[in-house]
Design a protein around this motif. Structure first.
Motif, short mmCIF file in Angstrom:
data_model
loop_
_atom_site.label_atom_id
_atom_site.label_comp_id
_atom_site.label_asym_id
_atom_site.label_seq_id
_atom_site.Cartn_x
_atom_site.Cartn_y
_atom_site.Cartn_z
N LEU A 157 45.88 39.61 42.95
CA LEU A 157 46.24 40.41 41.78
C LEU A 157 45.00 41.03 41.14
O LEU A 157 44.99 42.22 40.79
CB LEU A 157 46.95 39.56 40.74
N ARG A 158 44.00 40.21 40.96
CA ARG A 158 42.78 40.68 40.30
C ARG A 158 42.15 41.83 41.09
O ARG A 158 41.73 42.85 40.52
CB ARG A 158 41.79 39.51 40.17
N THR A 159 42.09 41.69 42.40
CA THR A 159 41.52 42.74 43.23
C THR A 159 42.35 44.01 43.16
O THR A 159 41.82 45.11 43.01
CB THR A 159 41.42 42.26 44.70
N LEU A 160 43.68 43.87 43.25
CA LEU A 160 44.54 45.04 43.20
C LEU A 160 44.42 45.76 41.86
O LEU A 160 44.42 47.00 41.79
CB LEU A 160 45.99 44.63 43.44
N MET A 161 44.31 45.00 40.78
CA MET A 161 44.25 45.62 39.46
C MET A 161 42.90 46.31 39.20
O MET A 161 42.85 47.38 38.60
CB MET A 161 44.50 44.57 38.38
N LEU A 162 41.82 45.69 39.65
CA LEU A 162 40.49 46.18 39.29
C LEU A 162 39.85 47.06 40.35
O LEU A 162 38.85 47.72 40.08
CB LEU A 162 39.57 44.99 39.01
#
Length: 292
Positions: A157-162
């Motif tokens: 999630l963190r990678t996809l969002m940022l």
């Protein structure tokens, strides 16, 4: 321009009274402009093969929606009363007052767990064409059992969002006619909003992985400059305040809205509807000022 977002784990429409009532769910969502739902079913024989995404879209009256299943299973005709081609779905849904310009349904990491119910989880990544410009809104539901699954899911999630700028949009790099598409490549905002039932508490490793860690020297949480920010604390609430799920008398905040730094000044308010009874969770609501 102010818009209202809502997120609700609807437990396939079954409320605290054990009754299935999608109309009640929709009423509890009120006049939200963009809605993120979790645990939406399609064609479950246990619940009369109800096409919940279609029914929710009809009842909401919002013109645009997308349903993304994490589980998609063939249904034998013996289970459907002879109806052919039905598939059982379980997943997430986004509804919007404005056009959903593009959408990707991401599969999140999963390992099998012995003797324990576990489900494939996904995240819907949608770009919505609001009157104030394109807004990237993501809806997800993380593993309910173990950090063995949740921690890899949180990192994804963190990678996809940022990392949206590096990833780029669903397609690009060529004229639309070269691809045979009717429209040009969609606008692709780098910032975004993440909503959903994340199945972890503030203070856990999962929360820290998204929001930043607590400095032993400063005695407070330290936020990465380009990170994700909890809309609940941005609007003056303590991390440990609030409950969106009650497990045998233990109130828990499992349902979140995180925003990238682009929207720090846009978050105006956030609240939990503690009176809602349409599910085993409580819906959350966030107001954004997209001109801020």
């Amino acid at each position: 321009m102010q818009i209202k977002l809502a997120s609700y784990n609807i437990q396939y429409g079954v409320g605290k009274d054990e009754q299935l009532d999608l109309g009640r769910i929709v009423a509890e969502l009120g006049d939200a402009d963009i809605i993120a739902l979790q645990e939406v079913e399609a064609n479950n024989p246990a619940r009369e093969l109800l096409d919940q995404p279609a029914e929710i879209a009809r009842l909401c009256g919002l013109d645009h929606s997308f349903y993304g299943s994490g589980i998609d299973l063939y249904l034998d005709e013996s289970l459907t009363g002879g109806r052919r081609g039905l598939r059982l779905g379980f997943g997430n849904m986004i509804l919007s007052r404005w056009p959903i310009l593009s959408v990707t349904n991401h599969t999140l990491p999963k390992i099998g767990l012995h003797g324990t119910l576990h489900l494939q989880r996904t995240m819907i990544e949608a770009v919505i064409g609001t009157p104030a410009g394109a807004l990237r809104v993501c809806c997800t539901h993380l593993d309910h059992v173990s950090p063995l699954n949740r921690l890899p899911q949180v990192e994804t999630l963190r990678t996809l969002m940022l990392d949206a700028g590096r990833r780029g949009g669903p397609w690009g790099g060529a004229p639309a006619e070269q691809m045979g598409f009717a429209t040009p490549a969609p606008v692709w905002p780098r910032g975004g909003i993440l909503m959903g039932d994340l199945n972890f508490l503030p203070g856990t490793q999962e929360y820290q992985q998204l929001a930043g860690d607590v400095s032993p020297i400063l005695g407070r949480r330290v936020f990465p400059l380009e990170g994700l920010f909890d809309a609940w604390t941005l609007t003056g609430h303590a991390e440990t305040e609030g409950s969106t799920f009650d497990k045998k008398g233990r109130p828990m905040r499992f349902d979140y809205c995180f925003v990238t730094s682009d929207y720090l000044s846009s978050v105006q308010s956030m609240w939990i509807d503690e009176q809602a009874v349409g599910s085993d969770h409580q819906p959350i609501f966030v107001t954004l000022d997209l001109a801020a």
